[in-house]
Design a protein around this motif. Structure first.
Motif, mmCIF file in Angstrom:
data_model
loop_
_atom_site.group_PDB
_atom_site.id
_atom_site.type_symbol
_atom_site.label_atom_id
_atom_site.label_comp_id
_atom_site.label_asym_id
_atom_site.label_seq_id
_atom_site.Cartn_x
_atom_site.Cartn_y
_atom_site.Cartn_z
ATOM 1 N N GLY B 250 16.806 8.883 15.957
ATOM 2 C CA GLY B 250 17.760 8.958 14.860
ATOM 3 C C GLY B 250 17.254 8.455 13.524
ATOM 4 N N TRP B 500 22.738 9.468 11.465
ATOM 5 C CA TRP B 500 21.281 9.272 11.517
ATOM 6 C C TRP B 500 20.906 8.131 10.596
ATOM 7 C CZ3 TRP B 500 23.100 14.146 9.548
ATOM 8 C CH2 TRP B 500 23.125 14.230 8.141
ATOM 9 N N PRO B 504 15.061 10.478 9.859
ATOM 10 C CA PRO B 504 15.305 10.897 11.238
ATOM 11 C C PRO B 504 14.171 11.762 11.774
ATOM 12 C CG PRO B 504 16.794 11.993 9.708
ATOM 13 C CD PRO B 504 16.055 10.979 8.921
#
Lengths: 136, 679
Positions: B250, B500, B504
């Motif tokens: 993420g 995120w 990311p």
């Protein structure tokens, strides 16, 4: 390009050249004297010699010679160097024999370099003629 | 007062004298008020080579690269190959921008692109990019220099005071001499940047007894299994291996990656992001000011790629990793790797500050020289950016929309005011909002890269339509923003929690931006072709084709050039960098380790050196053989003023300014309301 601009560019190249080499030469030389290292002092003189050669190349590119101000500055700085050296030798108790040899080497190298430049530039006779004063 | 402070003040005084001398000299050389903006378009090639190199690398490479190596190891050190990608951007766009500026009389790249695409929105977006560079990005570097000075003086000079005082030097010579002064002073600044990196780098090898000893120490580090960031043995991050092509995590602050963030795509996206240094309008203006393009390929191939590349490969590694061996890493201490306990823990002033401090213990005069060199590196970019951004604000905003009747003398007057305003804002942000500055400054490189399709459209590809260029740029800027800390914080301000974190999938925000930028450009170009618009822009391309001097054997060379470029990107900075983990031995702790290092150095380092050398050859191929940076083959006749597009906006400038004023006020009010409701 106008003449003042060309003149300014030449001056910029010269100042940038000495602006690069002189702090490092000064720092290296100071390290050499501080650590009693003859080799470091020689390295410092090598940097100065490199800067001088670069100055000659710059002059060649711009098809000009040393300016009176530059010559005066060089002589002035040499005088200061002599005074500082003598003062250190006389007054500084930590001024070792290595420092003395290193200092003398530098002063002699400066003179030798100056003479070498004159001879290569003007020839032996021409160089002597600069100092030979005819009396009327 | 310590010896370091005395020497620092002495060297600073000499440096300031040089800067101020050229500020006043440049003012005296000005033929008229116009000279202030582009130095009469008369900068000699050698000045452009040095100034361009200083502006391209600046404090980012001096401060950031060693620190990235300190925490990220050799994977992060691959960023040294930005010495190839940065000038690659210049190879692509610099010469042709220069030709157009000469032909059409453009003063700024904003003017050039705005006229070409006939888009006011594009102008404003490019100005946004220029401002993000000028204020937070340059502010970050000024801040780093201030921190270094504060550290070197033992706190005698406070960081904020150091920033303001040293920036005062920059302000003075730029406000008097304009771009000519900034470029002239940048010649010495470039030399000091290089020499300082060499000097501090050599000093960083000294604790190990030289390069051989340093390589042996690296071997011991690898054998001990020490991870990056100084974690103890067995930690997740390796100093020696690139941890994969990509990691579908993420992002920072959301989900940690396994083995560190320096994956192949992170290296690729950040190295490409650094191309922004030569794509931003400020650098373009420096190119406009060049007397002729003779200096371009020298700057790109030999100064940037050749010289700076070699320096960046050899010295930031030592500067960045030496603190680990000098007591600056608990992990290295625990593993018995410390060679000299000179530091007490992780250095607060970064790797450069740590090594300057270490040098200062034995040679305070050298520490002072290195501080001035670092300051010079930062100020080169700051000065050029200040000068050029102020010109853009005056010509592309104030004169275009508000006061079209501004005389050239008034433009110079307002440019000087703009210089003061930009400087003060940058310093205020740096002094009192360093967090905001860091977030905004991080966007700069990503923003700069988004200009690539815009400039490629102007210089090479007429099928990129105005709609595509504008939409692509806006899309790219949005993706850069919302994949980096600032955008995430901005979304949070409105009560939106993005799913995120920063960067990311271990892709730098610059990479996110350019991927979507290019995709949008292609898609919209396909559907927005208009014959009348293409006919309007075609004369630009006809002029470029007839005067640029394309290689006669281009049909043979073009596929070779494309293949070489793509291969280099893939293998040097892209997914293929993983081959570097094993090509010259094994960097992995699981395998034999240092004994397998065929070159006696970590394999990844050898890979970087190989691809640097090939990268220099690639740039020579493109810049010289493909004639992408050679002087034009035909003389460029400036168009008569009557035939040039008007540089003032005839669509009711004041009305536009009024409209945008109320748009901004309304948007700010909506933002405050949204934050109150959802934040």
């Amino acid at each position: 390009m106008t003449e003042p601009e060309e003149d300014a560019e030449h001056r910029l190249a010269v100042l940038a050249n000495w602006g690069l080499f002189s702090p490092f030469a000064l720092a290296t030389g100071t390290s050499g004297f501080s650590a009693d290292s003859y080799l470091l002092c020689l390295s410092a003189y090598a940097l100065v010699a490199l800067a001088f050669v670069a100055h000659i190349v710059i002059n060649w590119v711009w098809k000009t010679g040393f300016r009176p101000g530059e010559t005066a500055a060089a002589i002035g700085l040499y005088g200061v160097a002599v005074l500082v050296f003598m003062a250190s030798w006389l007054l500084d108790a930590t001024f070792s024999d290595t420092d003395v040899y290193a200092g003398l080497t530098g002063l002699v190298l400066a003179i030798v370099g100056f003479l070498a430049y004159l001879i290569t530039r003007y020839g032996l006779r021409g160089s002597f003629s600069m100092f030979h004063i005819r009396h009327a | 007062m310590s010896e370091t402070v005395v020497w620092l003040l002495a060297f600073l005084a000499l440096y300031a004298a040089f800067c101020l001398f050229w500020g006043f000299t440049a003012a005296g050389l000005a033929r008229d008020a116009r000279s202030f903006f582009l130095a009469d378009r008369n900068l000699p090639a050698w000045v452009f080579v040095l100034a361009g190199t200083a502006a391209s690398f600046s404090g980012f490479m001096v401060f950031v690269e060693p620190d990235l190596v300190r925490t990220g190891g050799f994977p992060a050190a691959t960023l040294a190959l930005a010495a190839i990608t940065i000038p690659l951007a210049g190879v692509i766009v610099m010469k042709r921008q220069w030709m157009l500026a000469r032909r059409y009389g453009y003063v700024t790249p904003v003017e050039m692109a705005g006229e070409y695409y006939a888009s006011e929105t594009l102008r404003l977006l490019m100005l946004l990019v220029a401002l993000v560079f000028a204020v937070p990005f340059v502010g970050l570097q000024i801040s780093a220099a201030g921190t270094l000075i504060a550290s070197a003086t033992g706190g005698l000079l406070d960081r904020t005071l150091a920033m303001w005082l040293t920036s005062g030097i920059v302000f003075t010579y730029v406000v008097f001499g304009g771009l000519r002064a900034a470029a002239y002073v940048a010649t010495l600044q470039a030399l000091l940047l290089g020499a300082g990196m060499v000097g501090l780098g050599v000093a960083s090898y000294l604790p190990f007894g030289g390069f051989g000893g340093f390589a042996e120490a690296l071997g011991r580090m690898q054998a001990a299994g020490l991870s990056a960031q100084g974690d103890g043995p067995g930690g997740p991050f390796s100093f020696f291996d690139v941890p994969g092509v990509v990691q579908f995590v993420g992002g920072l602050g959301w989900e940690a990656s396994d083995g560190g963030i320096w994956t192949g795509v992170m290296i690729l996206s950040l190295a490409l992001g650094l191309m922004g240094m030569q794509l931003v309008p400020s650098f373009g203006m420096l190119g406009f000011a060049a007397r002729n393009p003779k200096g371009f390929r020298a700057q790109q191939t030999w100064a940037a790629a050749g010289t700076m590349g070699a320096l960046l490969l050899l010295f930031p590694v030592a500067i960045g990793l030496a603190p680990h061996f000098l007591g600056g890493s608990p992990g290295a201490d625990a593993a018995g790797l410390t060679v000299a306990p000179a530091l007490a823990g992780p250095p607060p002033a970064g790797a450069v500050g740590a090594m300057v401090g270490w040098v200062g213990q034995a040679a305070p005069w050298f520490a002072a020289v290195f501080v001035v060199c670092a300051l010079a590196a930062v100020q080169a970019l700051a000065a050029i950016t200040l000068s050029t951004t102020s010109t853009m604000l005056v010509r592309d905003v104030f004169r275009r929309y508000i006061r079209p009747d501004l005389s050239i003398e008034e433009q110079r007057f307002y440019a000087r005011i703009a210089i003061a305003l930009i400087m003060v804002v940058a310093l205020l942000v740096a002094s009192f909002a360093p967090g905001a500055q860091a977030m905004l400054g991080a966007l700069a490189l990503g923003y700069g890269l988004q200009l690539l399709p815009v400039l490629v459209g102007v210089c090479w590809l007429p099928w990129i339509t105005p709609a595509a260029a504008v939409t692509g740029l806006a899309t790219g800027l949005l993706f850069v923003t919302f994949t980096d800390s600032f955008g995430i914080a901005l979304a949070g301000f409105f009560g939106l929690e993005l799913p995120w974190g920063r960067w990311p999938w271990t892709v730098h925000s610059a990479g996110w931006g350019i991927v979507f930028n290019v995709a949008v450009v292609i898609l919209i170009s396909l559907i927005s072709q208009r014959a009348d618009d293409r006919a309007r822009r075609q004369p630009v391309h006809d002029f470029l084709s007839s005067h640029a001097g394309i290689a006669p054997n281009r049909h043979t060379m073009r596929p070779v050039a494309w293949a070489a470029t793509l291969a280099w990107i893939f293998l040097a900075i892209g997914p293929g960098v993983l081959f570097g983990n094993v090509a010259f031995g094994s960097g992995s702790t699981a395998a034999a380790g240092p004994e397998t290092w065929r070159l006696g150095i970590p394999p990844l380092w050898g890979w970087q050196i190989l691809w640097w050398a090939l990268g220099v050859m690639l740039l020579w191929l493109l810049a010289t053989r493909m004639r992408m940076s050679t002087p034009p083959v035909a003389p460029i006749e400036p168009l008569p003023r009557s035939q040039r597009p008007p540089s003032t906006f005839d669509g009711g400038g004041k009305a536009v300014a009024d409209t945008w004023f109320w748009i901004i006020v309304t948007a700010a009010a909506a933002a405050v309301l949204a934050n109150w409701i959802f934040g």
